[in-house]
Design a protein around this motif. Sequence first.
Motif, PDB file in Angstrom:
ATOM      1  N   LYS A 147      24.380  42.093  48.501  1.00 56.85           N
ATOM      2  CA  LYS A 147      23.861  43.356  48.353  1.00 56.85           C
ATOM      3  C   LYS A 147      22.588  42.955  47.531  1.00 56.85           C
ATOM      4  CE  LYS A 147      23.793  46.383  50.126  1.00 56.85           C
ATOM      5  NZ  LYS A 147      23.063  46.619  51.392  1.00 56.85           N
ATOM      6  N   TRP A 148      22.970  42.277  46.174  1.00 56.77           N
ATOM      7  CA  TRP A 148      21.939  42.401  45.203  1.00 56.77           C
ATOM      8  C   TRP A 148      20.321  41.219  45.721  1.00 56.77           C
ATOM      9  CZ3 TRP A 148      21.794  37.034  42.609  1.00 56.77           C
ATOM     10  CH2 TRP A 148      20.938  36.800  41.458  1.00 56.77           C
ATOM     11  N   ARG A 149      20.793  40.429  46.817  1.00 55.15           N
ATOM     12  CA  ARG A 149      20.031  39.513  47.400  1.00 55.15           C
ATOM     13  C   ARG A 149      19.358  40.390  48.678  1.00 55.15           C
ATOM     14  NH1 ARG A 149      19.286  34.006  46.232  1.00 55.15           N
ATOM     15  NH2 ARG A 149      19.336  33.979  43.927  1.00 55.15           N
ATOM     16  N   GLY A 150      19.753  41.526  48.949  1.00 53.41           N
ATOM     17  CA  GLY A 150      19.191  42.320  49.994  1.00 53.41           C
ATOM     18  C   GLY A 150      19.702  42.421  51.189  1.00 53.41           C
ATOM     19  N   ALA A 151      20.844  41.464  51.407  1.00 53.97           N
ATOM     20  CA  ALA A 151      21.480  41.121  52.763  1.00 53.97           C
ATOM     21  C   ALA A 151      22.194  42.752  53.260  1.00 53.97           C
ATOM     22  CB  ALA A 151      22.394  40.287  52.612  1.00 53.97           C
ATOM     23  N   ARG A 152      22.333  42.762  54.477  1.00 55.59           N
ATOM     24  CA  ARG A 152      23.316  43.813  54.901  1.00 55.59           C
ATOM     25  C   ARG A 152      24.599  43.295  54.903  1.00 55.59           C
ATOM     26  NH1 ARG A 152      25.090  45.178  60.210  1.00 55.59           N
ATOM     27  NH2 ARG A 152      25.777  47.419  60.234  1.00 55.59           N
ATOM     28  N   VAL A 153      25.677  44.091  54.470  1.00 57.89           N
ATOM     29  CA  VAL A 153      26.914  43.553  54.101  1.00 57.89           C
ATOM     30  C   VAL A 153      28.157  44.319  55.026  1.00 57.89           C
ATOM     31  CG1 VAL A 153      29.066  43.330  52.595  1.00 57.89           C
ATOM     32  CG2 VAL A 153      26.545  42.805  52.127  1.00 57.89           C
ATOM     33  N   VAL A 154      28.817  43.665  56.090  1.00 57.96           N
ATOM     34  CA  VAL A 154      30.096  44.033  56.736  1.00 57.96           C
ATOM     35  C   VAL A 154      31.236  43.708  55.758  1.00 57.96           C
ATOM     36  CG1 VAL A 154      31.242  44.078  58.802  1.00 57.96           C
ATOM     37  CG2 VAL A 154      28.856  43.804  58.794  1.00 57.96           C
ATOM     38  N   ALA A 155      32.078  44.780  55.432  1.00 52.12           N
ATOM     39  CA  ALA A 155      33.241  44.346  54.765  1.00 52.12           C
ATOM     40  C   ALA A 155      34.465  44.603  55.348  1.00 52.12           C
ATOM     41  CB  ALA A 155      33.285  45.359  53.270  1.00 52.12           C
ATOM     42  N   VAL A 156      35.330  43.524  55.227  1.00 49.69           N
ATOM     43  CA  VAL A 156      36.574  43.771  56.102  1.00 49.69           C
ATOM     44  C   VAL A 156      37.781  43.642  55.106  1.00 49.69           C
ATOM     45  CG1 VAL A 156      37.910  42.522  57.926  1.00 49.69           C
ATOM     46  CG2 VAL A 156      35.597  42.468  57.973  1.00 49.69           C
ATOM     47  N   ALA A 157      38.483  44.781  55.089  1.00 49.57           N
ATOM     48  CA  ALA A 157      39.594  44.859  54.403  1.00 49.57           C
ATOM     49  C   ALA A 157      40.854  45.841  54.611  1.00 49.57           C
ATOM     50  CB  ALA A 157      39.262  45.302  52.957  1.00 49.57           C
ATOM     51  N   SER A 158      41.768  46.200  54.222  1.00 53.21           N
ATOM     52  CA  SER A 158      42.546  47.144  54.703  1.00 53.21           C
ATOM     53  C   SER A 158      42.062  48.561  54.424  1.00 53.21           C
ATOM     54  CB  SER A 158      44.093  46.835  53.962  1.00 53.21           C
ATOM     55  OG  SER A 158      44.033  46.984  52.924  1.00 53.21           O
ATOM     56  N   GLY A 159      42.441  49.752  54.992  1.00 53.15           N
ATOM     57  CA  GLY A 159      41.950  50.829  55.026  1.00 53.15           C
ATOM     58  C   GLY A 159      41.915  51.539  53.595  1.00 53.15           C
ATOM     59  N   ALA A 160      42.863  51.346  52.647  1.00 49.89           N
ATOM     60  CA  ALA A 160      42.913  51.438  51.428  1.00 49.89           C
ATOM     61  C   ALA A 160      41.585  51.467  50.678  1.00 49.89           C
ATOM     62  CB  ALA A 160      44.225  51.158  50.725  1.00 49.89           C
ATOM     63  N   HIS A 161      40.960  50.468  50.940  1.00 50.88           N
ATOM     64  CA  HIS A 161      39.841  49.949  50.108  1.00 50.88           C
ATOM     65  C   HIS A 161      38.414  50.375  50.630  1.00 50.88           C
ATOM     66  CE1 HIS A 161      42.601  47.562  48.131  1.00 50.88           C
ATOM     67  NE2 HIS A 161      42.858  46.614  49.032  1.00 50.88           N
ATOM     68  N   THR A 163      24.591  45.685  37.644  1.00 50.46           N
ATOM     69  CA  THR A 163      24.105  45.450  38.946  1.00 50.46           C
ATOM     70  C   THR A 163      25.310  44.841  39.591  1.00 50.46           C
ATOM     71  OG1 THR A 163      21.809  44.638  38.322  1.00 50.46           O
ATOM     72  CG2 THR A 163      22.687  44.026  40.608  1.00 50.46           C
ATOM     73  N   VAL A 164      26.027  43.965  39.182  1.00 50.58           N
ATOM     74  CA  VAL A 164      27.563  43.717  39.653  1.00 50.58           C
ATOM     75  C   VAL A 164      28.653  44.281  38.601  1.00 50.58           C
ATOM     76  CG1 VAL A 164      29.140  41.681  39.974  1.00 50.58           C
ATOM     77  CG2 VAL A 164      26.545  41.596  40.572  1.00 50.58           C
ATOM     78  N   ARG A 165      29.778  44.684  39.112  1.00 55.67           N
ATOM     79  CA  ARG A 165      30.807  45.087  38.209  1.00 55.67           C
ATOM     80  C   ARG A 165      31.900  44.393  38.751  1.00 55.67           C
ATOM     81  NH1 ARG A 165      33.904  49.400  40.015  1.00 55.67           N
ATOM     82  NH2 ARG A 165      33.101  50.527  41.573  1.00 55.67           N
ATOM     83  N   VAL A 166      33.004  44.037  37.572  1.00 57.60           N
ATOM     84  CA  VAL A 166      34.215  43.642  37.870  1.00 57.60           C
ATOM     85  C   VAL A 166      35.322  44.732  38.128  1.00 57.60           C
ATOM     86  CG1 VAL A 166      35.890  41.994  36.872  1.00 57.60           C
ATOM     87  CG2 VAL A 166      33.387  41.675  36.121  1.00 57.60           C
ATOM     88  N   ALA A 167      36.080  44.802  39.356  1.00 54.26           N
ATOM     89  CA  ALA A 167      37.198  45.674  39.231  1.00 54.26           C
ATOM     90  C   ALA A 167      38.265  44.993  38.884  1.00 54.26           C
ATOM     91  CB  ALA A 167      37.291  45.791  40.840  1.00 54.26           C
ATOM     92  N   ILE A 168      39.162  45.929  38.122  1.00 54.97           N
ATOM     93  CA  ILE A 168      40.522  45.257  37.414  1.00 54.97           C
ATOM     94  C   ILE A 168      41.477  45.915  38.269  1.00 54.97           C
ATOM     95  CG2 ILE A 168      42.093  45.110  35.738  1.00 54.97           C
ATOM     96  CD1 ILE A 168      39.396  43.300  35.400  1.00 54.97           C
ATOM     97  N   ASP A 169      42.201  45.207  39.225  1.00 53.33           N
ATOM     98  CA  ASP A 169      43.562  45.818  39.837  1.00 53.33           C
ATOM     99  C   ASP A 169      44.576  45.951  38.736  1.00 53.33           C
ATOM    100  OD1 ASP A 169      44.927  45.656  42.610  1.00 53.33           O
ATOM    101  OD2 ASP A 169      46.508  44.966  40.981  1.00 53.33           O
ATOM    102  N   ASP A 170      44.960  45.368  37.677  1.00 49.18           N
ATOM    103  CA  ASP A 170      45.894  45.856  36.970  1.00 49.18           C
ATOM    104  C   ASP A 170      45.588  44.895  35.715  1.00 49.18           C
ATOM    105  OD1 ASP A 170      47.895  47.028  35.621  1.00 49.18           O
ATOM    106  OD2 ASP A 170      49.229  46.692  37.401  1.00 49.18           O
ATOM    107  N   ALA A 171      46.377  45.217  34.530  1.00 49.24           N
ATOM    108  CA  ALA A 171      46.003  44.457  33.316  1.00 49.24           C
ATOM    109  C   ALA A 171      47.773  44.647  32.824  1.00 49.24           C
ATOM    110  CB  ALA A 171      45.180  44.860  32.455  1.00 49.24           C
ATOM    111  N   PHE A 172      47.949  43.204  32.212  1.00 47.37           N
ATOM    112  CA  PHE A 172      49.365  43.311  31.540  1.00 47.37           C
ATOM    113  C   PHE A 172      49.118  42.373  30.382  1.00 47.37           C
ATOM    114  CE2 PHE A 172      49.877  43.243  36.430  1.00 47.37           C
ATOM    115  CZ  PHE A 172      50.973  43.960  36.502  1.00 47.37           C
TER     116      PHE A 172
END
Length: 337
Positions: A193-207, A302-311
């Motif tokens: 996205k930062w580079r301007g492209a169109r993005v199709v994201a494939v994942a499970s519905g929860a995301h 511009t870019v962020r890090v998502a944290i699923d969980d921390a232990f």
Amino acid sequence: MPTHTMRAVRLHEHGGPEVLRYDAEVPIPEPGPGEVLVRVHAVGVNPPDWYLRGGLTTMPGETEPTVSLPVIPGTDVSGVVASAAADVDGLTVGDEVFGLLRFPGFRGSAYAEYVAAPASDLARKPAGIDHVHAAGAPMAGLTAWQFLIEVGHDHPSPFQSTVHRPTVLDAGTTVLVNGAAGGVGHFAVQLAKWRGARVVAVASGAHEAFLTELGADRFIDYTKSRPEERVHDIDLVLDTVGGPGSRRFLRTLKRGGAQFPVFPGDFDAEELAKLEVTVSSTQVRSNGAQLAELGRLLDAGTVRVAIDDAFPLADARAAHERAARGHLRGKIVLTVV
């Protein structure tokens, strides 16, 4: 500085998550030439950590094992410089840094209170994010960067004879990211996205909401429909899942398109020639300069890090058990300080 021992997670044998031992009296490493000693604040958890735990001791491309037991796993670190070798320029005691250490290889030794790190593998931690988020960035972020933006090295890949060349990304490019919510995937969506492209994201519905928020233009829930039947005329597929099923994405590509499997899959040369598409892969490598570039994007938001969980570091076993359940949203991190 403590006397000379630290706490660290070590493998004394290979096996499941239960073999990760939290040891109290581990010698603090001495930084060698070109290295700094980092007081670790957080550690990223990555697939090579569980490959090593499971018994893989030779990296693809290496001829012999590079580790012997006991070994401290881990490559992704964020922390503070505690001391520096005399020949290190540009980093000084007290600097906050993050990095992917000694990769490819199993000598990162990051699951610990202190780690000796090559200064060239480190970049200054972005001031705008904390150590937990910074620790989630190095391996996954650099993998996305080296696949999509710039390889940044000329080492031959163990997976192919030709040098990997990223596809030029701009407003005229459509990129499909498979496994888009995971570590590498969520960085890839944002960098494209930062580079301007169109993005199709494939994942499970929860995301879906998560990926839309990161900028995905279109979302496909693979549990409800087959992406290869829903999209076509794709310029680039970045497949972070890989494996035998990766081939099905070839038919989404336009002629001249490319597929980049992060984990090398099984592709048929005749099929590629018939479809007039290419498949290319690379092996992520430590690179402090590229991490500094990524760090500027992280600092700017511009870019962020998502944290699923921390232990906590002592709960490395629980972190590995979480990783084994899959369907991560971003990264798993161990907190040390």
